[in-house]
Scaffold this active site. Structure first.
Site, PDB file in Angstrom:
ATOM      1  CE  LYS A   1      -4.964 -43.875  17.635  1.00 33.27           C
ATOM      2  NZ  LYS A   1      -5.615 -43.025  16.622  1.00 33.27           N
TER       3      LYS A   1
ATOM      4  CD  GLU B   1     -17.013 -36.625   9.525  1.00 33.87           C
ATOM      5  OE1 GLU B   1     -17.611 -36.389  10.592  1.00 33.87           O
ATOM      6  OE2 GLU B   1     -16.061 -37.437   9.446  1.00 33.87           O
TER       7      GLU B   1
ATOM      8  NE  ARG C   1     -21.532 -38.638  11.816  1.00 28.95           N
ATOM      9  CZ  ARG C   1     -21.005 -38.963  13.004  1.00 28.95           C
ATOM     10  NH1 ARG C   1     -20.140 -38.169  13.574  1.00 28.95           N
ATOM     11  NH2 ARG C   1     -21.345 -40.062  13.626  1.00 28.95           N
TER      12      ARG C   1
END
Ligand SMILES: Cc1ncc(C[n+]2csc(CCOP(=O)(O)OP(=O)(O)O)c2C)c(N)n1
Ligand SMILES: CC(=O)[C@@H](O)[C@H](O)COP(=O)(O)O
Ligand SMILES: [Mg+2]
Length: 626
Positions: free
Chosen positions: A282, A367, A395
């Site tokens: 990254k 989550e 969600r």
């Protein structure tokens, strides 16, 4: 001779000679740094996928072959290679979206920027291709190591493994990070696949030996690849993917375009589900990003390209107040723990984690697991604080409802980025939470308007141990503190204006309280008797607010959330149930998907400015201006 300007479609990329690819990759990196420095955006993730995206567009033929990108924040290169080069308006109205956008291109499919969905999309498309006899069409889905920690990804892999004849290539873009280093057993497994000592050392020895044998000619090169292949089969451990029944190719150096392209072509030729494990970095190729220990420039604001330093000071005032108050609470409450879904820094839990490392839990991009594991923690005597962006709690609604609220568990949800966020597009506006949470029996939701009310809401929330509590606040800098002139049964009165004629109650929810005060001033200037209030704890709607409504001729509720099922709508229902016959006007976000734009642009479009609200109230109270 610059190549990038001549790239207007993937066919142009496929037409390039391998020797041109390294130069093109550098041009793309230079463009990304120069452009994203000016606009802000996901610089780090896109610097990490330059070679991967080039290889994908050479090995596959989009749009006949479908390309899916999980989360979609890493698709700037994909956009550049599919004819979109105007990044000057990135994430602004009329400019390029920061994610795939079907309106922009036939090469874009998934616009949802919530993580861990790509493989389900891919499985569905591959099934349709098979059923419709499109045997020449491939699906290639890129998923990051972070997104792979999301449960949906494993639901999809379970199904993908069942479809041995489906032409589906899963590219695991393994850079070892979400924002922070990716956590958990999966990250460990990917590490094992990637960094098996014997594999790495033996390979390094092989490269050294071949180099010593003379110029790295064709023979030496073939020998090295044969060595790597042999190694993988012999030394690199068989992975859980192959145990699932999905062929595994890799690990591949994700910055070697030729190696990635060859691996993708190998996977494509297999004709069934294959995982290609690509190792990337990254922020690759931009030193400030490579050296950024926080998150490798995952998402940056405007920066100075030479140094990577931000042009403006930190944007996130609300978050820093939460971060500070959470540490204070942690010091006096040893039962309080913090949970993040792979966003320790962005949600502000890093200081808490630094002081209480054993009481801070990063569960990955998971989550649903975060919420239900919090219910478990509450059952076992802790008070968990689950800190997520408001939109990502969507969600986990079922888990809030039936794992937390049904069991009256004392869990506190801290929702950052609540309300209009704007530039991250439709799936990032935190506009759904109040309409969702109002359906949860027993849940208490606070919408603070400034630093003092945020701090008090957090302290009050963690003191509730027999019901879920929610504290929600927006993205960006804090407004000035807004003092109450009075408080009526917990409802803060922010202003009272005497006058003649129909009286108006203006209810400001959260930071909209500042706008409500402005509306009050405008109505006062028109001579209307006006009361401006902020209930602070807005769900369940307090009885005191129903009573206050009954003392006025017109009520307007302004909220940074959906009008449908929002606080205004609920207040209207409660007034009707109580026989309080006052009209309640709900002002907020309409039930629609909002295209990317700045917050200011959206507030104007949605008529969520003080002058718009005052105008509309006057029209309702006095009738339309003649
Ligand atoms: C459901 C959900 N939770 C959190 C996020 C916030 N988020 C965006 S990108 C990201 C990290 C993704 O890591 P990875 O999949 O490894 O991709 P990389 O950025 O490393 O390319 C997170 C947590 C999100 N988009 N969706
Ligand atoms: C892609 C994603 O979900 C995150 O990177 C998000 O874009 C970050 O948003 P903020 O910039 O508001 O932290
Ligand atoms: Mg990653």
């Amino acid at each position: 001779m610059a190549i990038l300007p001549r790239i207007s479609s993937p066919a142009d990329v496929r037409a390039l000679r391998p020797a041109q690819l390294e130069g093109l990759a550098q041009e793309i990196r230079d463009f990304l740094v120069a452009s994203v420095s000016r606009t802000g955006g996901h610089l780090g993730p896109n610097l990490g996928v330059v070679e991967l995206t080039l290889a994908m567009h050479r090995a596959f033929e989009s749009p006949r072959d479908t390309m899916i990108f999980d989360t979609g924040h890493q698709t700037y290169v994909h956009k550049m290679l599919t004819g979109r080069s105007d990044f000057a308006g990135l994430r602004q109205r009329g400019g390029l979206s920061g994610y795939p956008c079907r309106e922009e291109s036939v090469h874009d499919v998934v616009e949802n920027s919530h993580a861990s969905t790509a493989l389900s999309w891919a499985d569905g498309i591959a099934k349709a291709n098979e059923l419709r006899g499109h045997v020449d069409r491939h699906v290639v889905a890129v998923i990051g190591d972070g997104a792979l920690t999301g449960g949906m990804a494993w639901e999809a892999l379970n199904n993908i493994a069942a479809g041995q004849d489906r032409r589906l290539v899963v590219v695991v873009n393994d850079n070892g990070r979400s924002y922070d280093p990716t956590i958990g057993g999966l990250a460990h497994h990917l590490d094992t696949l990637r960094t098996t000592r014997g594999y790495e050392n033996f390979l390094a020895w092989g490269k050294r030996t071949l180099r010593r044998s003379g110029p790295p000619g064709r023979l030496a090169y073939e020998a090295l690849h044969g060595l790597k292949k042999g190694l993988k089969d012999v030394v690199a451990p068989q992975g859980l993917f192959e145990d699932l029944g999905i062929k595994y190719v890799g690990p591949v150096d994700g910055h070697d375009v030729t190696a990635v392209e060859q691996s993708l072509r190998r996977a494509k030729a297999f004709g069934g589900p294959v995982i290609v494990h690509v190792i990337t970095e990254k922020g690759r190729g931009y030193v400030p990003a490579e050296q950024d220990v926080a998150d490798r420039f995952h998402a940056v604001g405007k920066i100075h390209p030479e140094t990577g330093l931000p042009v403006a000071p930190s944007r996130f005032g609300w978050t820093s107040v939460f971060a500070d108050e959470m540490v204070r609470i942690g010091r006096r409450r040893p039962d309080v723990v913090g949970i993040t879904a792979a966003m320790l820094q962005p949600v502000g839990l890093a200081p808490f984690a630094a002081e209480f490392p054993a009481r801070a839990f990063d569960v990955g991009i998971a989550e649903q697991h975060a919420v239900t594991s919090a219910a478990g923690m509450a059952f076992a005597g802790l008070h968990p604080v689950v800190a997520v962006y408001a939109t990502f709690l969507n969600r986990a609604f079922d888990q809030v409802l039936l794992d937390v609220a049904l069991h009256r568990a004392g869990v506190t949800f801290v929702l950052d980025r609540a309300g209009l966020t704007g530039d991250d597009g439709a799936s990032h506006n935190g506009m759904w939470d109040m309409s969702l949470m109002r359906m949860v029996p027993g849940l208490h939701l606070a919408a603070p308007r400034d630093e003092p009310t945020l701090r008090s809401a957090l302290r009050e929330a963690v003191d509730v141990d027999d019901a879920p509590t929610v504290v929600r606040y927006p993205k960006g800098p804090l407004p000035d503190a807004l003092e109450a002139v009075d408080t009526v049964d917990g409802v803060d009165v922010l202003a009272r204006h005497a006058g003649d004629g129909a009286s108006v109650l203006v209810v400001g929810i959260g930071p909209m309280a500042h706008l409500a005060v402005e509306v009050g001033r405008m109505l006062d200037a028109e001579g209307l008797p006006t009361t401006v209030v902020d209930p602070r704890w807005v769900l369940p709607v307090p009885a005191a607010l129903v009573k206050l409504a009954g003392e006025h001729d017109h009520v307007v509720v302004v909220e940074d959330g959906l009008v449908e099922g929002g606080v205004g709508a609920v207040l209207g229902q409660r007034c009707a149930e109580a026989g309080v016959g006052v009209p309640v006007q709900a002002v907020g976000i309409p039930l629609t998907f909002l295209d990317h734009a700045t917050r200011a642009q959206l507030l104007e479009t949605l008529r969520l400015r003080a002058e718009d609200v005052a105008h509309d109230v006057l029209a309702l109270v006095r009738g339309p201006a003649v």
